[in-house]
Write an enzyme that holds these catalytic residues in place. Structure first.
Site, PDB file in Angstrom:
ATOM      1  N   ASN A  70      43.068  38.760  43.925  1.00  0.00           N
ATOM      2  CA  ASN A  70      42.674  37.587  43.131  1.00  0.00           C
ATOM      3  C   ASN A  70      41.910  38.108  41.920  1.00  0.00           C
ATOM      4  O   ASN A  70      40.760  38.527  42.047  1.00  0.00           O
ATOM      5  CB  ASN A  70      41.799  36.665  43.992  1.00  0.00           C
ATOM      6  CG  ASN A  70      41.209  35.522  43.186  1.00  0.00           C
ATOM      7  OD1 ASN A  70      41.594  35.281  42.040  1.00  0.00           O
ATOM      8  ND2 ASN A  70      40.255  34.810  43.796  1.00  0.00           N
TER       9      ASN A  70
ATOM     10  N   LYS B 229      40.819  36.482  39.430  1.00  0.00           N
ATOM     11  CA  LYS B 229      39.856  35.517  38.875  1.00  0.00           C
ATOM     12  C   LYS B 229      40.030  35.444  37.350  1.00  0.00           C
ATOM     13  O   LYS B 229      41.131  35.636  36.860  1.00  0.00           O
ATOM     14  CB  LYS B 229      38.432  35.878  39.303  1.00  0.00           C
ATOM     15  CG  LYS B 229      38.358  36.079  40.829  1.00  0.00           C
ATOM     16  CD  LYS B 229      36.973  36.209  41.379  1.00  0.00           C
ATOM     17  CE  LYS B 229      37.039  36.395  42.900  1.00  0.00           C
ATOM     18  NZ  LYS B 229      35.733  36.462  43.539  1.00  0.00           N
TER      19      LYS B 229
ATOM     20  N   HIS C 258      39.486  28.080  46.799  1.00  0.00           N
ATOM     21  CA  HIS C 258      38.582  29.236  46.720  1.00  0.00           C
ATOM     22  C   HIS C 258      37.143  28.737  46.600  1.00  0.00           C
ATOM     23  O   HIS C 258      36.886  27.712  45.966  1.00  0.00           O
ATOM     24  CB  HIS C 258      38.946  30.108  45.514  1.00  0.00           C
ATOM     25  CG  HIS C 258      38.245  31.417  45.526  1.00  0.00           C
ATOM     26  ND1 HIS C 258      36.951  31.558  45.072  1.00  0.00           N
ATOM     27  CD2 HIS C 258      38.634  32.638  45.966  1.00  0.00           C
ATOM     28  CE1 HIS C 258      36.587  32.821  45.240  1.00  0.00           C
ATOM     29  NE2 HIS C 258      37.586  33.496  45.770  1.00  0.00           N
TER      30      HIS C 258
ATOM     31  N   GLU D  98      34.785  29.596  44.803  1.00  0.00           N
ATOM     32  CA  GLU D  98      34.317  29.388  43.415  1.00  0.00           C
ATOM     33  C   GLU D  98      34.782  28.042  42.887  1.00  0.00           C
ATOM     34  O   GLU D  98      34.085  27.390  42.115  1.00  0.00           O
ATOM     35  CB  GLU D  98      34.797  30.549  42.528  1.00  0.00           C
ATOM     36  CG  GLU D  98      33.979  31.804  42.811  1.00  0.00           C
ATOM     37  CD  GLU D  98      34.750  33.105  42.636  1.00  0.00           C
ATOM     38  OE1 GLU D  98      35.790  33.106  41.962  1.00  0.00           O
ATOM     39  OE2 GLU D  98      34.295  34.120  43.206  1.00  0.00           O
TER      40      GLU D  98
ATOM     41  N   SER E 297      34.200  41.510  49.288  1.00  0.00           N
ATOM     42  CA  SER E 297      33.826  42.914  49.138  1.00  0.00           C
ATOM     43  C   SER E 297      34.738  43.885  49.891  1.00  0.00           C
ATOM     44  O   SER E 297      34.277  44.912  50.396  1.00  0.00           O
ATOM     45  CB  SER E 297      32.352  43.121  49.528  1.00  0.00           C
ATOM     46  OG  SER E 297      31.512  42.356  48.667  1.00  0.00           O
TER      47      SER E 297
ATOM     48  N   GLY F 299      38.979  40.625  45.528  1.00  0.00           N
ATOM     49  CA  GLY F 299      38.568  40.276  44.174  1.00  0.00           C
ATOM     50  C   GLY F 299      38.380  41.527  43.335  1.00  0.00           C
ATOM     51  O   GLY F 299      39.336  42.144  42.856  1.00  0.00           O
TER      52      GLY F 299
HETATM   53  P1  13P Z   1      35.278  40.346  45.974  1.00  0.00           P
HETATM   54  O1  13P Z   1      36.363  41.199  46.604  1.00  0.00           O
HETATM   55  O2  13P Z   1      35.007  40.724  44.545  1.00  0.00           O
HETATM   56  O3  13P Z   1      34.084  40.250  46.834  1.00  0.00           O
HETATM   57  O4  13P Z   1      35.889  38.853  45.867  1.00  0.00           O
HETATM   58  C1  13P Z   1      36.479  38.278  46.985  1.00  0.00           C
HETATM   59  C2  13P Z   1      37.197  37.051  46.566  1.00  0.00           C
HETATM   60  O5  13P Z   1      36.591  36.065  46.198  1.00  0.00           O
HETATM   61  C3  13P Z   1      38.667  37.067  46.597  1.00  0.00           C
HETATM   62  O6  13P Z   1      39.193  35.794  46.434  1.00  0.00           O
END
Ligand code: 13P
Length: 256
Positions: free
Chosen positions: A9, A11, A95, A97, A213, A234
């Site tokens: 992802n 983002k 998600h 967010e 993470s 992410g």
């Molecule tokens: P990170 O891998 O940066 O922690 O993000 C996880 C995420 O939100 C994937 O959708």
């Protein structure tokens, strides 16, 4: 049978040019990987170009959100048939967010998931608790409500087309990965909810990704847990080398 699935992802990152460069590298680095489903989710504006670069490969493209109506007076929205036309085969829905910053609710997650299925996109439906909810002992309650609301009214056949992602909000972008045991506990809970709602056969078929993470050096221990079927990545998916390493290191178990 559950085939591992690793999705990146991205983002709100990468220009079209940067996205093309990243998948051009990925294409080379992942040419030999066959045991894992691989998905990258760029921003809307890069989907068509990324899909073009990946057209002869096994790497699929996903969107990061979708609107539930096909067309009409909905300024700024993008519908599932349009994502499909641009070359997407997956779409991330709900998600954390989007739940936090864009007022996503169980009801909108439900409508978006329905729209994705109708258009032939595979929804990746995200659930996960906040740190405060975990500390208050409410993890199962919160995740259970997200599943109940997000998946209300879907049939067993629908469920088999859906991928779920458990992303504890406190582990996203923090470098604080859930321990394999913490993740497995919630994944097992999710599978139990699926068994109760749709039966054991469906529950055994649905893939549940972990997100938060994930890095090349922690993916293998997560994948060894019986109910973790992949990852939604992410930060570590932005660089081709580290995403490719995550995909390769995920192959510690085959189809289960
Ligand atoms: P990170 O891998 O940066 O922690 O993000 C996880 C995420 O939100 C994937 O959708």
């Amino acid at each position: 049978m559950r085939r591992p699935i690793i999705a990146g992802n991205w983002k709100l990152n990468k220009s079209i040019r940067e996205a093309i460069d990243t998948v051009t590298l990925l294409k080379r680095q992942l040419a030999d990987v066959q045991a894992v489903d691989i998905v990258v989710c760029p921003v809307y504006t890069a989907i068509a170009d990324v899909a073009e670069v990946l057209s002869e490969t096994a790497i699929k493209v996903g969107a990061q959100d979708v609107y539930w109506e096909d067309k009409g007076a909905y300024t700024g929205e993008v519908s599932a048939p349009l994502l499909k036309e641009a070359g997407a085969q997956y779409v991330v829905i709900g998600h954390s967010e989007r739940r936090q910053f864009f007022h996503e609710t169980h009801e909108t997650v439900n409508k978006k998931t329905r729209a994705a299925l109708k258009a032939g996109l595979t929804p990746i439906v995200c659930v996960g608790e906040l740190l405060s909810e975990r500390e208050a002992g409410r993890t199962f309650g919160v995740v259970g409500e997200q599943l109940k609301g997000g998946l209300a009214g879907f049939t067993a056949d629908d469920l088999k087309q859906i991928v779920l992602a458990y992303e504890p909000v406190w582990a996203i972008g923090t470098g604080k990965v859930a321990t394999p045991q913490q993740a497995q506990e919630v994944h097992a809970f999710i599978r139990k909810q699926l068994t109760e709602g749709w039966g054991a056969e469906v529950a055994q078929a649905v893939r549940i990704q972990y997100g938060g993470s994930v890095k090349p050096d922690n993916i293998a221990e997560l994948m060894r847990e019986p109910d973790i079927d992949g990852a939604l990545v992410g930060g570590a998916s932005l660089e081709a080398g580290s995403f490719a390493d995550i995909v390769k290191n995920a192959v510690v178990v085959g189809v289960r």
